[in-house]
Design a protein around this motif. Structure first.
Motif, PDB file in Angstrom:
ATOM      1  N   MET A  79      16.248  -9.228 -24.358  1.00 20.34           N
ATOM      2  CA  MET A  79      15.135  -8.450 -24.926  1.00 20.34           C
ATOM      3  C   MET A  79      13.792  -9.159 -24.697  1.00 20.34           C
ATOM      4  SD  MET A  79      15.137  -6.805 -28.643  1.00 20.34           S
ATOM      5  CE  MET A  79      14.415  -7.883 -29.828  1.00 20.34           C
ATOM      6  N   HIS A  80      13.775 -10.486 -24.937  1.00 21.44           N
ATOM      7  CA  HIS A  80      12.534 -11.252 -24.734  1.00 21.44           C
ATOM      8  C   HIS A  80      12.598 -12.003 -23.410  1.00 21.44           C
ATOM      9  CE1 HIS A  80      12.608 -10.779 -29.185  1.00 21.44           C
ATOM     10  NE2 HIS A  80      11.361 -10.460 -28.947  1.00 21.44           N
ATOM     11  N   ILE A  81      11.408 -12.243 -22.790  1.00 22.67           N
ATOM     12  CA  ILE A  81      11.456 -12.955 -21.505  1.00 22.67           C
ATOM     13  C   ILE A  81      11.699 -14.442 -21.726  1.00 22.67           C
ATOM     14  CG2 ILE A  81       9.966 -11.235 -20.358  1.00 22.67           C
ATOM     15  CD1 ILE A  81       7.865 -13.538 -20.101  1.00 22.67           C
ATOM     16  N   ALA A  82      11.354 -14.956 -22.916  1.00 23.64           N
ATOM     17  CA  ALA A  82      11.630 -16.365 -23.233  1.00 23.64           C
ATOM     18  C   ALA A  82      11.399 -16.568 -24.724  1.00 23.64           C
ATOM     19  CB  ALA A  82      10.690 -17.277 -22.433  1.00 23.64           C
ATOM     20  N   THR A  83      12.060 -17.586 -25.283  1.00 22.71           N
ATOM     21  CA  THR A  83      11.777 -17.972 -26.672  1.00 22.71           C
ATOM     22  C   THR A  83      10.995 -19.272 -26.634  1.00 22.71           C
ATOM     23  OG1 THR A  83      13.742 -16.890 -27.531  1.00 22.71           O
ATOM     24  CG2 THR A  83      12.827 -18.667 -28.870  1.00 22.71           C
ATOM     25  N   LEU A  84       9.822 -19.258 -27.269  1.00 21.79           N
ATOM     26  CA  LEU A  84       8.940 -20.425 -27.267  1.00 21.79           C
ATOM     27  C   LEU A  84       8.810 -20.948 -28.687  1.00 21.79           C
ATOM     28  CD1 LEU A  84       6.077 -18.948 -25.023  1.00 21.79           C
ATOM     29  CD2 LEU A  84       8.135 -20.182 -24.319  1.00 21.79           C
ATOM     30  N   LEU A 138       6.529 -23.198 -31.039  1.00 20.65           N
ATOM     31  CA  LEU A 138       5.225 -23.867 -31.147  1.00 20.65           C
ATOM     32  C   LEU A 138       5.303 -24.964 -32.201  1.00 20.65           C
ATOM     33  CD1 LEU A 138       2.494 -21.091 -31.338  1.00 20.65           C
ATOM     34  CD2 LEU A 138       2.419 -23.130 -29.897  1.00 20.65           C
ATOM     35  N   LEU A 139       4.986 -26.181 -31.824  1.00 20.66           N
ATOM     36  CA  LEU A 139       4.928 -27.278 -32.803  1.00 20.66           C
ATOM     37  C   LEU A 139       3.463 -27.490 -33.147  1.00 20.66           C
ATOM     38  CD1 LEU A 139       7.595 -29.698 -31.305  1.00 20.66           C
ATOM     39  CD2 LEU A 139       7.866 -27.965 -33.083  1.00 20.66           C
ATOM     40  N   GLY A 140       3.039 -26.902 -34.234  1.00 19.41           N
ATOM     41  CA  GLY A 140       1.620 -26.827 -34.586  1.00 19.41           C
ATOM     42  C   GLY A 140       1.243 -25.361 -34.461  1.00 19.41           C
ATOM     43  N   SER A 141       0.627 -24.818 -35.503  1.00 15.37           N
ATOM     44  CA  SER A 141       0.392 -23.370 -35.530  1.00 15.37           C
ATOM     45  C   SER A 141      -1.023 -23.030 -35.970  1.00 15.37           C
ATOM     46  CB  SER A 141       1.412 -22.695 -36.460  1.00 15.37           C
ATOM     47  OG  SER A 141       2.697 -22.847 -35.928  1.00 15.37           O
ATOM     48  N   GLY A 142      -1.974 -23.830 -35.526  1.00 10.86           N
ATOM     49  CA  GLY A 142      -3.375 -23.587 -35.878  1.00 10.86           C
ATOM     50  C   GLY A 142      -3.988 -22.476 -35.050  1.00 10.86           C
ATOM     51  N   GLU A 143      -5.327 -22.501 -34.962  1.00  7.89           N
ATOM     52  CA  GLU A 143      -6.053 -21.442 -34.253  1.00  7.89           C
ATOM     53  C   GLU A 143      -5.706 -21.389 -32.772  1.00  7.89           C
ATOM     54  OE1 GLU A 143      -7.231 -23.878 -36.142  1.00  7.89           O
ATOM     55  OE2 GLU A 143      -9.221 -24.590 -35.556  1.00  7.89           O
ATOM     56  N   LEU A 144      -5.440 -22.549 -32.180  1.00  7.02           N
ATOM     57  CA  LEU A 144      -5.100 -22.562 -30.755  1.00  7.02           C
ATOM     58  C   LEU A 144      -3.699 -21.979 -30.575  1.00  7.02           C
ATOM     59  CD1 LEU A 144      -6.499 -26.099 -29.810  1.00  7.02           C
ATOM     60  CD2 LEU A 144      -7.663 -23.887 -29.800  1.00  7.02           C
ATOM     61  N   GLY A 145      -2.812 -22.342 -31.479  1.00  4.69           N
ATOM     62  CA  GLY A 145      -1.452 -21.810 -31.439  1.00  4.69           C
ATOM     63  C   GLY A 145      -1.441 -20.294 -31.633  1.00  4.69           C
ATOM     64  N   ARG A 146      -2.327 -19.808 -32.487  1.00  2.79           N
ATOM     65  CA  ARG A 146      -2.332 -18.362 -32.732  1.00  2.79           C
ATOM     66  C   ARG A 146      -2.710 -17.602 -31.467  1.00  2.79           C
ATOM     67  NH1 ARG A 146      -5.807 -15.369 -37.385  1.00  2.79           N
ATOM     68  NH2 ARG A 146      -7.497 -15.663 -35.886  1.00  2.79           N
ATOM     69  N   GLU A 147      -3.720 -18.072 -30.740  1.00  2.00           N
ATOM     70  CA  GLU A 147      -4.106 -17.377 -29.500  1.00  2.00           C
ATOM     71  C   GLU A 147      -3.008 -17.508 -28.452  1.00  2.00           C
ATOM     72  OE1 GLU A 147      -6.488 -15.322 -29.259  1.00  2.00           O
ATOM     73  OE2 GLU A 147      -7.494 -15.820 -31.142  1.00  2.00           O
ATOM     74  N   PHE A 148      -2.342 -18.669 -28.441  1.00  2.00           N
ATOM     75  CA  PHE A 148      -1.229 -18.834 -27.498  1.00  2.00           C
ATOM     76  C   PHE A 148      -0.099 -17.868 -27.863  1.00  2.00           C
ATOM     77  CE2 PHE A 148       2.823 -20.678 -26.265  1.00  2.00           C
ATOM     78  CZ  PHE A 148       2.620 -20.841 -24.899  1.00  2.00           C
ATOM     79  N   ILE A 198      -0.333 -15.042 -29.377  1.00  2.00           N
ATOM     80  CA  ILE A 198      -0.729 -13.667 -29.020  1.00  2.00           C
ATOM     81  C   ILE A 198      -0.499 -13.439 -27.522  1.00  2.00           C
ATOM     82  CG2 ILE A 198      -2.741 -12.132 -28.783  1.00  2.00           C
ATOM     83  CD1 ILE A 198      -3.724 -13.371 -31.506  1.00  2.00           C
ATOM     84  N   ALA A 199      -0.910 -14.415 -26.722  1.00  2.00           N
ATOM     85  CA  ALA A 199      -0.701 -14.288 -25.270  1.00  2.00           C
ATOM     86  C   ALA A 199       0.795 -14.168 -24.973  1.00  2.00           C
ATOM     87  CB  ALA A 199      -1.304 -15.498 -24.545  1.00  2.00           C
ATOM     88  N   ALA A 200       1.590 -14.975 -25.664  1.00  3.05           N
ATOM     89  CA  ALA A 200       3.038 -14.972 -25.420  1.00  3.05           C
ATOM     90  C   ALA A 200       3.668 -13.653 -25.880  1.00  3.05           C
ATOM     91  CB  ALA A 200       3.683 -16.157 -26.145  1.00  3.05           C
ATOM     92  N   GLU A 244      -3.565 -17.905 -21.949  1.00  6.08           N
ATOM     93  CA  GLU A 244      -2.781 -17.161 -20.961  1.00  6.08           C
ATOM     94  C   GLU A 244      -2.425 -18.059 -19.775  1.00  6.08           C
ATOM     95  OE1 GLU A 244      -4.923 -12.862 -21.953  1.00  6.08           O
ATOM     96  OE2 GLU A 244      -5.879 -14.263 -20.579  1.00  6.08           O
ATOM     97  N   LEU A 245      -3.352 -18.947 -19.412  1.00 11.34           N
ATOM     98  CA  LEU A 245      -3.078 -19.876 -18.306  1.00 11.34           C
ATOM     99  C   LEU A 245      -1.952 -20.837 -18.676  1.00 11.34           C
ATOM    100  CD1 LEU A 245      -6.719 -20.681 -17.119  1.00 11.34           C
ATOM    101  CD2 LEU A 245      -4.956 -19.435 -15.830  1.00 11.34           C
ATOM    102  N   HIS A 246      -1.998 -21.352 -19.915  1.00 12.01           N
ATOM    103  CA  HIS A 246      -0.951 -22.276 -20.376  1.00 12.01           C
ATOM    104  C   HIS A 246       0.402 -21.563 -20.303  1.00 12.01           C
ATOM    105  CE1 HIS A 246       0.346 -25.918 -22.293  1.00 12.01           C
ATOM    106  NE2 HIS A 246       0.603 -25.401 -23.478  1.00 12.01           N
ATOM    107  N   LEU A 247       0.430 -20.356 -20.810  1.00 14.38           N
ATOM    108  CA  LEU A 247       1.677 -19.587 -20.842  1.00 14.38           C
ATOM    109  C   LEU A 247       2.207 -19.329 -19.424  1.00 14.38           C
ATOM    110  CD1 LEU A 247       3.630 -17.871 -22.641  1.00 14.38           C
ATOM    111  CD2 LEU A 247       2.216 -15.913 -22.016  1.00 14.38           C
ATOM    112  N   ARG A 248       1.326 -18.856 -18.555  1.00 13.84           N
ATOM    113  CA  ARG A 248       1.779 -18.547 -17.184  1.00 13.84           C
ATOM    114  C   ARG A 248       2.287 -19.802 -16.491  1.00 13.84           C
ATOM    115  NH1 ARG A 248      -1.686 -13.960 -14.050  1.00 13.84           N
ATOM    116  NH2 ARG A 248      -2.189 -12.651 -15.831  1.00 13.84           N
ATOM    117  N   ALA A 249       1.549 -20.910 -16.675  1.00 16.36           N
ATOM    118  CA  ALA A 249       1.962 -22.156 -16.012  1.00 16.36           C
ATOM    119  C   ALA A 249       3.329 -22.592 -16.542  1.00 16.36           C
ATOM    120  CB  ALA A 249       0.916 -23.244 -16.229  1.00 16.36           C
TER     121      ALA A 249
END
Ligand SMILES: Nc1ncnc2c1ncn2[C@@H]1O[C@H](COP(=O)(O)OP(=O)(O)OP(=O)(O)O)[C@@H](O)[C@H]1O
Ligand SMILES: NCC(=O)N[C@@H]1O[C@H](COP(=O)([O-])[O-])[C@@H](O)[C@H]1O
Ligand SMILES: [Mg+2]
Length: 391
Positions: free
Chosen positions: A1-6, A8-18, A20-22, A292-297
């Motif tokens: 169902m999902h393309i991957a399970t990720l 996140l260790l740390g869930s602040g503002e940067l994690g939230r945008e990541f 969302i991208a994921a 989005e770049l982090h995720l794609r990479a």
């Protein structure tokens, strides 16, 4: 169902945008942090609340969710456990080595200066007040004193004279993360400007984003803008150094590589093996943005190009006191800046608690040039007010 399970260790503002991208690309996201309702937890499929410095708890969370990739988002993680997990076959983004070396300033600084021979400020480490005073005598004053484990300027201060070094040590130890009283004492660099060079290590090679300029106060960023105008020689040097260090750290993902610019010189400061706070400007300035770049990479997906949309800026919204009973006000006024031609945007993090100087949001703006973008972002950020309790 999902393309991957990720995970996140740390869930602040940067994690939230990541996150969302994921989520947009069909991933399952498990958000972990030391407190409940952290920003990324607000958008994740599942969450775990525990101290990520506790190796046993970290391993238990990984074993419970069996993620395809573990994505560290902060420094304060038990990296020895991450290294073990990697050996056992788990994937850490970008690599356990990169995360381990950057968890503490001593690791990455020695690696950059000694192993990679990059240009850095003069520095010494100290483990007591007396050692700090001796280190400053060697490095010279003014000097900057920082706990080896901290971020966003926590515990950092500049000693202008030798007499300031003892209090700078005390301040660092009081405000450090983790339990290792150790500081870096660094030569103060009188730079022209400073930049973050977002550098993406991908399966097809290394990609650079246009440099991001930023202004810092008390060791934490206040505004960032893209593109930053710096001398061509300094940009070439920064790219050369970033490529060298990132490729040696290994793995795929985005790195925020920080440099001080002085004339044609790029002086390496530090790096994050993950999206960078000053890179929040990319939410409005470029496609794909840094998350989005982090995720794609990480997922090995193509990045055919990075398109700069136009001169843009971000400006932070900070809390002024500690409270668990607060509200954002002025959102409509902030979003009206520049309407109708060039609307601004906001990210409000909805952290459950404010602290003095805790970042609670950012304003994002474009402009005809970066100066205008910064002004508009600051105006919008200034219109958002945090109201505490009944006040
Ligand atoms: N040696 C130095 N000389 C002059 N300024 C410095 C020096 N070291 C740090 N600073 C200033 O303090 C800021 C924060 O320092 P640094 O990036 O090392 O801290 P940090 O806590 O890791 O921040 P973050 O996690 O937000 O990147 C720098 O961006 C710079 O403005
Ligand atoms: N410079 C690093 C940085 O900006 N990291 C970002 O701040 C969060 C911690 O914020 P908090 O201290 O308010 O919990 C981290 O989770 C990350 O998103
Ligand atoms: Mg920094």
């Amino acid at each position: 169902m999902h393309i991957a399970t990720l995970m996140l260790l740390g869930s602040g503002e940067l994690g939230r945008e990541f996150a969302i991208a994921a989520k947009r690309l069909g991933c399952r996201v498990i958000a972990c942090d030391r407190y409940a309702n952290a920003p990324a937890m607000q958008v994740a499929d599942a969450c775990e609340v525990f101290s990520m410095l506790d190796g046993g708890a970290l391993r238990a969370a990984v074993e419970r969710h069996r993620p395809d990739v573990i994505v560290p988002e902060i420094e304060a993680i038990d990296t020895a456990t991450l290294a073990e997990l990697e050996k056992e076959g788990h994937r850490i983004a970008p690599s356990a080595k990169a995360v381990q070396l950057t968890m503490n300033r001593d690791g990455i600084r020695d690696f950059a200066a000694r192993e990679m021979a990059l240009v850095t400020s003069k520095y010494k480490f100290a483990e007591s007040r007396d050692e700090a005073i001796a280190a400053a005598a060697e490095v010279g004053v003014p000097c900057v004193v920082k706990p080896v484990m901290s971020s966003s300027g926590k515990g950092q201060s500049t000693a202008k004279t030798a007499a300031d070094v003892g209090p700078a040590w005390d301040y660092a130890v009081e405000n450090m993360r983790g339990d290792r009283p150790r500081v870096i004492v660094e030569e103060f660099i009188d730079f022209d400007s400073e930049i973050t060079l977002l550098t993406v290590a991908t399966k097809d090679g290394t990609i650079f984003c246009p440099p991001i300029g930023h202004r810092q106060e008390a060791g934490d960023y206040r505004e960032s803008w893209q593109p930053a105008a710096i001398p061509e020689g300094a940009l070439m040097s920064a790219r050369h150094q970033a490529r060298k260090v990132v490729e040696k750290l290994g793995g795929h993902g985005i790195f925020g590589v920080e440099f001080f610019i002085r004339g044609d010189q790029a002086i390496f400061s530090e790096l994050s093996p993950r999206p960078h706070d000053t890179g929040m400007v990319t939410l409005i300035s470029q496609f794909p943005n840094e998350f989005e770049l982090h995720l794609r990479a990480i997922l090995g997906l193509p990045i055919p190009s990075v398109e700069l949309i136009g001169p843009s800026a971000s400006a932070v919204i900070l809390a002024s006191e500690e409270s668990e009973d607060f509200a954002y006000e002025g959102v409509a006024e902030a979003l009206a800046v520049g309407a109708p031609r060039r609307p601004v945007d906001l990210r409000l993090f909805a952290k459950p608690k404010t602290l003095k100087n805790r970042r609670m949001g950012v304003a994002l703006a474009r402009g005809d040039n970066v100066d205008e973008a910064v002004e508009r972002a600051k105006t919008a950020a200034g219109r958002v007010r945090i109201r505490y309790g009944g006040k």
